[in-house]
Design a protein around this motif. Structure first.
Motif, PDB file in Angstrom:
ATOM      1  N   THR A  80       0.827  -1.214   0.000  1.00  0.00           N
ATOM      2  CA  THR A  80       0.000   0.000   0.000  1.00  0.00           C
ATOM      3  C   THR A  80       0.855   1.253   0.000  1.00  0.00           C
ATOM      4  N   ARG A  81       1.861   1.292   0.833  1.00  0.00           N
ATOM      5  CA  ARG A  81       2.724   2.472   0.922  1.00  0.00           C
ATOM      6  C   ARG A  81       3.430   2.725  -0.400  1.00  0.00           C
ATOM      7  N   LYS A  82       3.993   1.671  -0.971  1.00  0.00           N
ATOM      8  CA  LYS A  82       4.715   1.819  -2.237  1.00  0.00           C
ATOM      9  C   LYS A  82       3.766   2.249  -3.361  1.00  0.00           C
ATOM     10  N   LEU A  83       2.581   1.664  -3.407  1.00  0.00           N
ATOM     11  CA  LEU A  83       1.587   2.058  -4.410  1.00  0.00           C
ATOM     12  C   LEU A  83       1.213   3.529  -4.253  1.00  0.00           C
ATOM     13  N   ALA A  84       1.025   3.964  -3.010  1.00  0.00           N
ATOM     14  CA  ALA A  84       0.676   5.356  -2.754  1.00  0.00           C
ATOM     15  C   ALA A  84       1.812   6.289  -3.182  1.00  0.00           C
ATOM     16  N   LEU A  85       3.033   5.922  -2.850  1.00  0.00           N
ATOM     17  CA  LEU A  85       4.175   6.749  -3.243  1.00  0.00           C
ATOM     18  C   LEU A  85       4.287   6.863  -4.759  1.00  0.00           C
ATOM     19  N   LEU A  86       4.166   5.748  -5.448  1.00  0.00           N
ATOM     20  CA  LEU A  86       4.298   5.763  -6.912  1.00  0.00           C
ATOM     21  C   LEU A  86       3.165   6.534  -7.582  1.00  0.00           C
ATOM     22  N   ALA A  87       1.940   6.244  -7.197  1.00  0.00           N
ATOM     23  CA  ALA A  87       0.794   6.884  -7.841  1.00  0.00           C
ATOM     24  C   ALA A  87       0.758   8.383  -7.559  1.00  0.00           C
ATOM     25  N   GLN A  88       1.030   8.756  -6.310  1.00  0.00           N
ATOM     26  CA  GLN A  88       1.004  10.175  -5.963  1.00  0.00           C
ATOM     27  C   GLN A  88       2.174  10.931  -6.589  1.00  0.00           C
ATOM     28  N   SER A  89       3.305  10.282  -6.754  1.00  0.00           N
ATOM     29  CA  SER A  89       4.434  10.916  -7.444  1.00  0.00           C
ATOM     30  C   SER A  89       4.080  11.177  -8.902  1.00  0.00           C
ATOM     31  N   PHE A  90       3.486  10.183  -9.543  1.00  0.00           N
ATOM     32  CA  PHE A  90       3.030  10.342 -10.922  1.00  0.00           C
ATOM     33  C   PHE A  90       2.016  11.486 -11.016  1.00  0.00           C
ATOM     34  N   ALA A  91       1.069  11.511 -10.078  1.00  0.00           N
ATOM     35  CA  ALA A  91       0.037  12.543 -10.076  1.00  0.00           C
ATOM     36  C   ALA A  91       0.637  13.929  -9.838  1.00  0.00           C
ATOM     37  N   LEU A  92       1.620  14.013  -8.955  1.00  0.00           N
ATOM     38  CA  LEU A  92       2.260  15.305  -8.686  1.00  0.00           C
ATOM     39  C   LEU A  92       2.984  15.816  -9.925  1.00  0.00           C
ATOM     40  N   ILE A  93       3.714  14.945 -10.583  1.00  0.00           N
ATOM     41  CA  ILE A  93       4.413  15.353 -11.815  1.00  0.00           C
ATOM     42  C   ILE A  93       3.402  15.830 -12.851  1.00  0.00           C
ATOM     43  N   GLY A  94       2.336  15.067 -13.040  1.00  0.00           N
ATOM     44  CA  GLY A  94       1.307  15.452 -14.012  1.00  0.00           C
ATOM     45  C   GLY A  94       0.633  16.766 -13.646  1.00  0.00           C
ATOM     46  N   THR A  95       0.370  16.974 -12.373  1.00  0.00           N
ATOM     47  CA  THR A  95      -0.269  18.211 -11.924  1.00  0.00           C
ATOM     48  C   THR A  95       0.674  19.401 -12.104  1.00  0.00           C
ATOM     49  N   LEU A  96       1.953  19.192 -11.847  1.00  0.00           N
ATOM     50  CA  LEU A  96       2.931  20.268 -12.061  1.00  0.00           C
ATOM     51  C   LEU A  96       3.059  20.603 -13.547  1.00  0.00           C
ATOM     52  N   VAL A  97       2.989  19.598 -14.396  1.00  0.00           N
ATOM     53  CA  VAL A  97       2.982  19.857 -15.845  1.00  0.00           C
ATOM     54  C   VAL A  97       1.752  20.691 -16.209  1.00  0.00           C
ATOM     55  N   GLY A  98       0.607  20.332 -15.654  1.00  0.00           N
ATOM     56  CA  GLY A  98      -0.615  21.103 -15.901  1.00  0.00           C
ATOM     57  C   GLY A  98      -0.480  22.534 -15.425  1.00  0.00           C
ATOM     58  N   LEU A  99       0.101  22.722 -14.268  1.00  0.00           N
ATOM     59  CA  LEU A  99       0.320  24.070 -13.744  1.00  0.00           C
ATOM     60  C   LEU A  99       1.268  24.850 -14.656  1.00  0.00           C
ATOM     61  N   PHE A 100       2.288  24.190 -15.141  1.00  0.00           N
ATOM     62  CA  PHE A 100       3.231  24.825 -16.070  1.00  0.00           C
ATOM     63  C   PHE A 100       2.521  25.260 -17.351  1.00  0.00           C
ATOM     64  N   THR A 101       1.623  24.410 -17.878  1.00  0.00           N
ATOM     65  CA  THR A 101       0.906  24.780 -19.107  1.00  0.00           C
ATOM     66  C   THR A 101       0.002  25.992 -18.878  1.00  0.00           C
ATOM     67  N   ILE A 102      -0.539  26.111 -17.673  1.00  0.00           N
ATOM     68  CA  ILE A 102      -1.348  27.292 -17.338  1.00  0.00           C
ATOM     69  C   ILE A 102      -0.451  28.536 -17.342  1.00  0.00           C
ATOM     70  N   VAL A 103       0.704  28.418 -16.693  1.00  0.00           N
ATOM     71  CA  VAL A 103       1.616  29.557 -16.561  1.00  0.00           C
ATOM     72  C   VAL A 103       2.116  30.044 -17.920  1.00  0.00           C
ATOM     73  N   ILE A 104       2.426  29.107 -18.827  1.00  0.00           N
ATOM     74  CA  ILE A 104       2.958  29.533 -20.133  1.00  0.00           C
ATOM     75  C   ILE A 104       1.858  29.855 -21.135  1.00  0.00           C
ATOM     76  N   GLY A 105       0.600  29.642 -20.747  1.00  0.00           N
ATOM     77  CA  GLY A 105      -0.503  30.093 -21.581  1.00  0.00           C
ATOM     78  C   GLY A 105      -1.111  29.094 -22.538  1.00  0.00           C
ATOM     79  N   ILE A 106      -0.744  27.808 -22.445  1.00  0.00           N
ATOM     80  CA  ILE A 106      -1.360  26.835 -23.350  1.00  0.00           C
ATOM     81  C   ILE A 106      -2.402  25.962 -22.652  1.00  0.00           C
TER      82      ILE A 106
END
Length: 126
Positions: free
Chosen positions: A67-93
């Protein structure tokens, strides 16, 4: 002292809450929940991230000791994806609405909290 069952429930709670928020965001960007906020790329990205979080949540019931490892992996993936989304907002796309910015910052905070909790749970699953 917190035991493994309590920690697993907490980690699953984080995964389910995060998946729910991303699913709702995906529905907003598909035009299902709010009109005028459709954005195909955001809808797809949020849907994929939500699916990964839900898969980790479901697998945690079958693979109790992971459970811990699954949570770490999935949330890390989600954080990276969310940061990419935030970056796309900042650069205007990406979507440019205030609710999108608020959602992304809230998701980053929630994902960081979930990752912190999962990281600290190391001794519980050892």
């Amino acid at each position: 002292m917190v035991n493994a069952a309590q920690t697993s429930r907490m980690l699953r709670g984080f995964l389910l809450l995060e998946a729910g928020l991303l699913s709702a965001a995906s529905m907003v960007h598909s035009g299902l929940l709010l009109r005028g906020h459709a954005h195909g790329a955001a809808r797809m990205a949020e849907g994929v991230i939500a699916a990964v979080l839900l898969a980790a949540w479901a697998l945690s019931f079958v693979m109790h000791g992971r459970t811990r490892k699954l949570a770490l992996l999935a949330q890390s993936f989600a954080l990276i994806g969310t940061l990419v989304g935030l970056f796309t907002i900042v650069i205007g796309i990406g979507p440019q609405s205030a609710p999108d910015l608020v959602l992304h910052f809230a998701l980053v905070a929630l994902l960081l909290a979930g990752l912190y909790f999962a990281r600290r749970a190391r001794g519980v699953f050892a």
